[in-house]
Design an enzyme around this catalytic site. Sequence first.
Site, short mmCIF file in Angstrom:
data_model
loop_
_atom_site.label_atom_id
_atom_site.label_comp_id
_atom_site.label_asym_id
_atom_site.label_seq_id
_atom_site.Cartn_x
_atom_site.Cartn_y
_atom_site.Cartn_z
CG ASN A 187 -1.93 -1.21 1.11
OD1 ASN A 187 -2.52 -1.23 0.07
ND2 ASN A 187 -2.45 -1.59 2.17
CG HIS A 236 -4.38 -6.77 5.30
ND1 HIS A 236 -5.26 -6.71 4.72
CD2 HIS A 236 -3.60 -5.56 4.88
CE1 HIS A 236 -5.60 -6.09 4.01
NE2 HIS A 236 -4.42 -5.00 4.00
CE1 TYR A 245 -2.92 -5.08 0.23
CE2 TYR A 245 -3.75 -7.20 0.97
CZ TYR A 245 -3.73 -5.78 0.74
OH TYR A 245 -5.04 -5.35 1.02
NE ARG A 299 -9.45 -8.71 0.21
CZ ARG A 299 -8.73 -7.58 0.37
NH1 ARG A 299 -7.65 -7.84 1.58
NH2 ARG A 299 -8.74 -6.51 -0.24
CD GLU A 382 -6.99 -9.77 4.59
OE1 GLU A 382 -7.11 -9.10 5.63
OE2 GLU A 382 -6.48 -9.31 3.72
#
Length: 413
Positions: A187, A236, A245, A299, A382
């Site tokens: 991110n 996360h 990610y 996920r 997640e």
Amino acid sequence: MKNRILTFAILLLAWLATNSQLRAQQPAPADSSQRNNEYQVLMEKIRQDFAINPPAKETEEALKTYNEADGSFTDVDYASIQRTNWPPLLHIDRLYDFAFAYTTPGNSYYGNEALFDKIVKGLEYWYDRNPWCHNWWYNQIAEPQRLGIMLIQLRTGKKQIPAELETKTLDRVRKDGGHPAKWTGANRTDIALHWIYRACLTQNEEDLALALDNVYNPIVYTTKEGFQHDNSYFQHGRQLYIGGYGDEILKGITQVAMYTRGTRFAIPEEKLALLSKFMRETYYATIRGRHMLFDVLGRGVSRPKITDKSQTALFARRMAQLDTVHATEYEAIIARLEGKEPAAYALAPKHTHYYRADYTLHVRPHYTFDVRMVSTRTARCEYGNGENLKTYFMSDGCTNITTTGDEYFNIFP
């Protein structure tokens, strides 16, 4: 006394010589013309990275829904707050394609003033309407990145968009697009990218330096989110996220490293070495042929076609230029991902237990086998944004065994 003076004189001369040498090793401060040229070099690399020539038919279809009165598109729901596949982003995607059609020689819309006027009006509408998504990712990553690339490309047009429009658009990107230092991992890199685009357009050296620092500083071993000491990757919290990610941070870092290659902003050697180790020994090791093992995807395992990682050949192609010592290894990876060689091509037997990630990977030329578990040291896979609602127990213990790589393709969606 004479001996003391002589000794002092020798030491003084030695210090002056050393200090002079150190100053000579420091890069000379860039003057305004040099800095301006560096921005132009970076923007040209960005243009080359995203260069497209949109088919005239697609432009014509999009123009059928264009509202001449206000610059909107009649088939876009601008009030939508949908958290995935956010409908208003279609407005930016179409203007993005219009921008490349207008500025690409050979396109039937190249230099078309009517299309240019529609781009300007469309950007004005977007600024005035200011659609907002309840999923922060669209507001702080997807939208600002596309706007930045579009504005960089439009600088090459026969006509320039009004300076006031560009300035207020970039000001809003700065205000609403987030700050990379407030995030971690992929991110942070994704937000830093649109800071780079904006810094180039505004020739803001301070913002460019901050953005580059935030792209490169996550390339360290950590016990928090990011690259782990066992060569795995967490995001996360303590979730295993080699894919998902992992994809994003590799995309962003290699992208920026290619922009800055050969400049004073180039990626530091020690960080390139860490990145290369992760990519060669972990990331691409979890890909058999062109498919990634499902249990390292987070996920994203619930998304259609998600195990197909053939597009990540782009990252390997970049690394073959950045990390020439391992170019042959990257070329073998590319050949497997593009299907030019079988899944077993150039694979060496290897067994790795990732002690931070509760993950074991066993690679052989004829098969790949892995085991994914969870413990007090790690976090479960997640769910979020309405996806991946049925994998609660996957973290309790799951295995892949694969020979061709596509055995689990599209099962989970």
